[in-house]
Enzyme design. Structure first.
Site, mmCIF file in Angstrom:
data_model
loop_
_atom_site.group_PDB
_atom_site.id
_atom_site.type_symbol
_atom_site.label_atom_id
_atom_site.label_comp_id
_atom_site.label_asym_id
_atom_site.label_seq_id
_atom_site.Cartn_x
_atom_site.Cartn_y
_atom_site.Cartn_z
ATOM 1 C CB VAL A 1 8.686 1.435 -13.435
ATOM 2 C CG1 VAL A 1 9.463 1.086 -12.171
ATOM 3 C CG2 VAL A 1 7.238 1.033 -13.300
ATOM 4 C CB SER A 2 9.815 3.441 -18.453
ATOM 5 O OG SER A 2 10.670 4.436 -17.959
ATOM 6 C CB THR A 3 7.576 -0.793 -19.472
ATOM 7 O OG1 THR A 3 8.525 -1.580 -18.758
ATOM 8 C CG2 THR A 3 8.289 0.047 -20.516
#
Length: 189
Positions: A8-10
């Site tokens: 996931v990016s964040t």
């Protein structure tokens, strides 16, 4: 053996949906590697650990291709590295499996399209630079030294008693920049 990779990016996003899908696909939870960072980052610890643990016959399972790489070029490089390790890749959303002849064909089509795109970008870039030069523009970085400062540097450069290191320091440039702008000098220090 199946190895899973989820990203996931964040930190606000949750890996659980990807982990669940990977486990439903048969991946042992202890063999799921994760990262919480942008896919654009070259160094992803979970991905690096997974790549180190790959053995011939393994299959890397991902939920979607964009979880493995952000760009097609990055993705192609990663799949080539997986294949060099003797392993394969299976993407659940795209139903892509490089352990099958059809999956390998699809992947090679992706690779051919990426190479074609790189060629088109290069051609357009070269044509744009040629057109800019024809209009009198000077593409590229702006010169480090203004014409006045370059003239002064040339004057100092012509005096062998002035050390090159002093000229570099005075104009706050590297030796490489100085040599590129002024050419070779006899009696260098």
């Amino acid at each position: 053996m199946l190895l899973g990779y989820a990203r996931v990016s964040t930190a606000d996003q949750n890996l659980e949906a990807q982990r669940t899908a990977l486990m439903e696909a048969g991946v042992d939870p202890a063999r799921i590697y994760t990262d919480t960072m942008s896919g654009a980052k070259a160094e992803r610890p979970g991905l690096a650990e997974m790549m180190r643990s790959l053995r011939p016959g393994d299959v890397v399972v991902i939920v979607r291709l964009d979880r493995l790489g952000r760009s097609l070029l990055d993705l192609l490089d990663l799949v080539r590295r997986i294949e060099r390790a003797g392993a394969g890749l299976r993407s659940l959303a795209e139903t892509l499996d490089t352990t099958t002849p059809t999956g390998r064909l699809l992947f090679h089509l992706f690779a051919a399209l990426a190479e074609f795109e790189r060629g088109l970008i290069r051609e357009r870039t070269m044509a744009g630079l040629a057109a800019a030069r024809a209009r009198g523009a000077k593409p590229g970085r702006k010169p480090v030294l203004s014409p006045d400062r370059l003239a002064l540097a040339k004057l100092l450069w012509s005096n062998p008693a002035v050390p090159i290191s002093q000229i570099c320091s005075e104009f706050r440039v590297s030796r490489r920049t100085l040599y590129r702008e002024l050419g070779p000098r006899t009696g260098q220090d």
